[in-house]
Design a protein around this motif. Structure first.
Motif, PDB file in Angstrom:
ATOM      1  N   VAL A 197     -19.384 -23.072  26.120  1.00 37.58           N
ATOM      2  CA  VAL A 197     -20.946 -23.025  25.269  1.00 37.58           C
ATOM      3  C   VAL A 197     -22.018 -23.449  24.964  1.00 37.58           C
ATOM      4  N   PHE A 198     -21.353 -24.699  24.570  1.00 38.44           N
ATOM      5  CA  PHE A 198     -22.257 -26.116  24.726  1.00 38.44           C
ATOM      6  C   PHE A 198     -21.189 -27.313  24.427  1.00 38.44           C
ATOM      7  N   SER A 199     -21.735 -28.662  24.755  1.00 45.09           N
ATOM      8  CA  SER A 199     -21.047 -29.812  24.496  1.00 45.09           C
ATOM      9  C   SER A 199     -21.867 -31.239  23.902  1.00 45.09           C
ATOM     10  N   TYR A 200     -21.960 -31.229  22.730  1.00 42.85           N
ATOM     11  CA  TYR A 200     -22.347 -32.038  21.984  1.00 42.85           C
ATOM     12  C   TYR A 200     -21.563 -33.915  21.999  1.00 42.85           C
ATOM     13  N   PHE A 201     -22.259 -34.665  22.587  1.00 44.19           N
ATOM     14  CA  PHE A 201     -21.698 -35.967  21.994  1.00 44.19           C
ATOM     15  C   PHE A 201     -23.328 -36.446  20.514  1.00 44.19           C
ATOM     16  N   THR A 202     -22.273 -36.906  19.548  1.00 41.30           N
ATOM     17  CA  THR A 202     -23.157 -36.946  18.613  1.00 41.30           C
ATOM     18  C   THR A 202     -22.902 -38.741  18.239  1.00 41.30           C
ATOM     19  N   GLY A 203     -22.697 -40.091  19.096  1.00 40.02           N
ATOM     20  CA  GLY A 203     -22.489 -40.722  19.027  1.00 40.02           C
ATOM     21  C   GLY A 203     -21.655 -41.437  18.599  1.00 40.02           C
ATOM     22  N   GLN A 204     -20.838 -40.623  17.940  1.00 44.17           N
ATOM     23  CA  GLN A 204     -19.185 -41.052  17.725  1.00 44.17           C
ATOM     24  C   GLN A 204     -18.255 -39.993  17.899  1.00 44.17           C
ATOM     25  N   THR A 205     -18.373 -38.733  17.703  1.00 39.61           N
ATOM     26  CA  THR A 205     -17.753 -38.299  18.223  1.00 39.61           C
ATOM     27  C   THR A 205     -18.073 -36.964  19.327  1.00 39.61           C
TER      28      THR A 205
END
Length: 363
Positions: A197-205
């Motif tokens: 659906v979506f993929s998200y790298f937060t900068g840490q996780t």
């Protein structure tokens, strides 16, 4: 505390205020599911203080939320926070998440959204949480184990993902793809599949939301390996049948290969478009900007080039991303920014082409 429409206390429970965007994306996706399907049942398997459970009920209009957390010491906070909901809207428990998932399976009590927000690798929970999700429903997974997916803990990557992770400039996208690949493979072993659906790298996780579907989606085109040439900086996807002859196309050096991993889309373009529309209706400007980045990168290859790497290899100042993208498109290449690294571009042009274009701007 106040987040979205939820008012809550934290007490001794875990709460990360910096992860609000992570929760916002889930709320948007869940709200669209509720609107389109006419129902939404949520299993928040590691609920912490219950802020996600509250927001699913209040903002996504969930019909029912099960807030579970194995820490019995925070049950008082969970009860206090969720008491503002109607009695039939929620359930609270303090059980081990994996036991909860298998009990759901045994009782055929399937959920439209299973949220698994744990510490470390999500892999120990993947097989079990598939058992609690309805076909067509969504699973939201967290990984805080960046060392494993970025090649700094090779043995852990082998044991968790059955894969090799090597270091290169696009390692954080690699992290998302290793997680997606693992979920896809485990679903395939049960005769099912997943669609990101979506993929998200937060900068840490690393966060991935996937949709469970009834047919196997795994194949040699979307699940394979990523090769990188440290000499010239070129990336190349490598299929299973090509592992023994994975050479750089420019200088015939052996590629450094990572995988197996998911090589398909990181995001569902239609889903992201709907999320953008809803975020605009709600006045969520920051979320719209992030989602538009995701929308632009969804069709791009499974890697990116950092501006610093382009500048270093061309012995130039760091080039302007807008100029690179515009010029690449004028030359017939695909190109976009990426949410994973704001100082990088995704393109199907090779690095040498990017360096050559950066030189034209510099001159």
């Amino acid at each position: 505390m106040l987040e979205g429409k939820a008012t809550f206390e934290v007490g001794s429970a875990f709460y990360n205020p910096k992860a609000e965007m992570v929760r916002d994306l889930a709320i948007l996706a869940a709200a669209i599911y509720r609107r389109d399907r006419g129902h939404l049942r949520v299993l928040d398997a590691m609920a912490g203080c219950g802020v996600r459970s509250l927001r699913y009920a209040l903002e996504s209009q969930a019909d029912f939320v099960w807030a579970n957390d194995s820490n019995s010491d925070i049950q008082g906070i969970l009860h206090q926070n969720l008491a503002q909901l109607k009695s039939k809207q929620y359930r609270i428990s303090d059980r081990d998440a994996i036991r909860v998932f298998f009990d759901c399976y045994n009782q055929q009590d399937y959920y439209d959204l299973v949220d698994v927000d744990g510490f470390g690798s999500p892999v120990p929970y993947v097989h079990a949480c598939l058992s609690a999700c309805a076909i067509g429903g969504m699973i939201y997974l967290t990984s805080t184990d960046g060392r494993t997916v970025t090649g700094r803990a090779a043995d852990n990557c082998l044991s968790d993902y059955g894969a090799v992770a090597r270091s290169h400039p696009a390692i954080h996208e690699q992290g998302l793809r290793l997680i997606l690949g693992n979920v896809q493979q485990q679903a395939a072993s049960r005769g099912m599949g997943i669609e990101p659906v979506f993929s998200y790298f937060t900068g840490q996780t690393y966060r991935v939301m996937v949709r469970l579907v009834s047919s196997i989606q795994l194949n040699e085109k979307n699940y394979g390996f990523l090769g990188f040439c440290h000499e010239c900086g070129t990336y190349q996807t490598v299929g299973w049948r090509s592992l023994g002859r994975s050479h750089c196309p420019h200088d015939q050096r052996w590629l450094v290969v990572s995988g197996a991993m998911w090589l398909g889309k990181l995001h569902d373009v239609l889903q992201i478009t709907q999320m953008i529309k809803l975020a605009k209706e709600w006045g969520w400007i920051s979320q719209v900007r992030l989602l538009e980045l995701m929308q632009a990168e969804a069709e791009m290859p499974p890697y990116f080039y950092t501006l610093g790497e382009i500048g270093r290899r061309g012995k130039l100042d760091i080039p302007k991303s807008n100029y690179l993208i515009q010029t690449l498109k004028e030359l017939g290449y695909r190109a976009s920014l990426t949410h994973v690294d704001r100082e990088a571009i995704k393109t199907d042009a090779d690095l040498k082409t990017c360096v050559r274009i950066a030189r034209t701007f510099s001159s």
